[in-house]
Design a protein around this motif. Structure first.
Motif, PDB file in Angstrom:
ATOM      1  N   LYS A   2       0.030  17.443  -4.295  1.00 57.22           N
ATOM      2  CA  LYS A   2       0.225  16.015  -4.344  1.00 57.22           C
ATOM      3  C   LYS A   2      -0.641  15.293  -3.323  1.00 57.22           C
ATOM      4  O   LYS A   2      -1.219  15.867  -2.424  1.00 57.22           O
ATOM      5  N   PRO A  42       6.329   1.221  -8.474  1.00 58.53           N
ATOM      6  CA  PRO A  42       6.047   2.552  -9.032  1.00 58.53           C
ATOM      7  C   PRO A  42       6.795   2.870 -10.320  1.00 58.53           C
ATOM      8  O   PRO A  42       6.274   3.590 -11.173  1.00 58.53           O
ATOM      9  N   SER A  45       4.895   0.254 -12.911  1.00 52.82           N
ATOM     10  CA  SER A  45       3.500  -0.128 -12.648  1.00 52.82           C
ATOM     11  C   SER A  45       3.255  -1.627 -12.770  1.00 52.82           C
ATOM     12  O   SER A  45       2.145  -2.069 -13.103  1.00 52.82           O
ATOM     13  N   SER A 265      -1.882   3.571  -0.986  1.00 52.45           N
ATOM     14  CA  SER A 265      -0.597   4.039  -1.479  1.00 52.45           C
ATOM     15  C   SER A 265       0.204   4.681  -0.359  1.00 52.45           C
ATOM     16  O   SER A 265      -0.337   5.052   0.683  1.00 52.45           O
ATOM     17  N   SER A 267       3.335   7.729   0.282  1.00 53.55           N
ATOM     18  CA  SER A 267       4.092   8.833  -0.285  1.00 53.55           C
ATOM     19  C   SER A 267       5.109   9.282   0.745  1.00 53.55           C
ATOM     20  O   SER A 267       4.872   9.182   1.949  1.00 53.55           O
ATOM     21  N   ALA A 283       5.910   7.623  -9.819  1.00 57.76           N
ATOM     22  CA  ALA A 283       4.637   7.599  -9.088  1.00 57.76           C
ATOM     23  C   ALA A 283       4.826   7.022  -7.685  1.00 57.76           C
ATOM     24  O   ALA A 283       5.817   6.343  -7.402  1.00 57.76           O
ATOM     25  N   ASP A 284       3.876   7.308  -6.817  1.00 60.52           N
ATOM     26  CA  ASP A 284       3.928   6.757  -5.469  1.00 60.52           C
ATOM     27  C   ASP A 284       3.696   5.242  -5.505  1.00 60.52           C
ATOM     28  O   ASP A 284       2.894   4.751  -6.309  1.00 60.52           O
TER      29      ASP A 284
END
Length: 302
Positions: A2, A42, A45, A265, A267, A283-284
């Motif tokens: 990742k 996330p 989107s 981004s 995470s 998603a991040d």
């Protein structure tokens, strides 16, 4: 793997700049600014009305402790590494706090570079540092890492290396691969790739001025306490732009970069090895592309 692994490479091990041994103190002071852009939710989107910017100051130093040459003129060196990055973000129109307002990464370490015959060299590095959001600094914010890199020098313009890196960024020691690749052409046209820092291509107009197109990858890591558990949050960015480079004198150089932040981004993961390989259902969180500018002063004292 990742993108949180990308963060470990970019900010836990800022080693690419020190790949060459220096006889004097070398360093870089860099400031960068990414304009405010929309937060992209996330789960669907969707580009929201929430916005965040990014401002950072970096200072990195390499202090030689011992520099010697063997009978073939190859350098064997020990150096101390000192580095620090402070970032501040301004967040607007968020219903709740999602991201840290401040991030601090500071590390100290040692580096050893030595030749292994005529075509090979080896570099070993070990660092320990504090990676915090500055809300509750504790021993959990301390992360250690180290690595060994074997480099094959095909000719003066081409080098390729690889080796293992040991990091405690995920709470327990783990080993990951480290890759180094450097290539440049002769003459006024220059092309350089240094993973994971980025790549550049440019033209050397004079001895004191060059113009380059650059793509850079960087990030930061912070330890956070979430629901009573220690977690690691990573920030990643990919920027691209045009960079004039001015050589002020034999010791000082100035770099000004203007362009776009292609990707920003965050995470977040538990500090467990299995978190690296776990597939994410969502998603991040990330931000829309926006304007990027950076100014850096580099020096190499005799």
């Amino acid at each position: 793997m990742k993108r949180n692994l990308l963060t470990v490479f970019c900010c836990v091990l800022p080693l690419g700049y020190w790949i060459n041994a220096q006889s004097g103190i070398s360093g870089e002071l860099k400031t960068e600014y990414i304009a405010s852009s929309s937060y992209i939710r996330p789960e669907d989107s969707v580009k929201t009305d929430s916005k965040s910017d990014f401002k950072r100051v970096d200072l990195n130093l390499s202090i030689p402790l011992s520099v010697k040459k063997d009978t073939n003129g190859k350098v064997k060196a020990w150096s101390m590494l000192l580095g620090g990055s402070y970032a501040k973000m301004t967040h607007k129109n968020y219903e709740k706090q999602l991201f840290p307002d401040q991030m601090l990464n500071a590390q100290i370490g040692i580096q050893h570079l030595r030749p292994l015959g005529k075509k090979w060299s080896m570099m070993m590095t070990a660092t320990v540092g504090v990676y915090t959001d500055m809300e509750d600094i504790s021993f959990d914010d301390v992360l250690g890492q180290g690595g060994i890199l074997f480099i094959r020098h095909f000719n003066p313009n081409l080098a390729l290396g690889g080796g293992p890196v040991l990091t405690t960024a995920f709470g327990v020691p783990m080993i990951m691969p480290w890759i180094y690749f450097d290539w440049k052409t002769n003459g006024k046209i220059k092309f350089n790739i240094n993973f994971p820092e980025g790549m550049e291509a440019g033209y050397q107009f004079t001895d004191k001025f060059a113009l380059k197109a650059v793509v850079n990858l960087s990030g930061m890591s912070v330890e956070r306490n979430k629901d009573g558990k220690s977690t690691l949050m990573g920030y990643q960015q990919i920027t691209a732009g045009i960079r004039p480079e001015i050589k002020l004198n034999d010791k000082l150089g100035l770099r000004l970069t203007g362009g776009t932040a292609l990707l920003r981004s965050f995470s977040e993961s538990d500090r467990k090895i299995k978190s690296i390989f776990r597939e994410k259902k969502v998603a991040d969180p990330k931000f829309a592309s926006t304007f990027y500018v950076a100014l850096a002063l580099r020096w190499n004292l005799p």
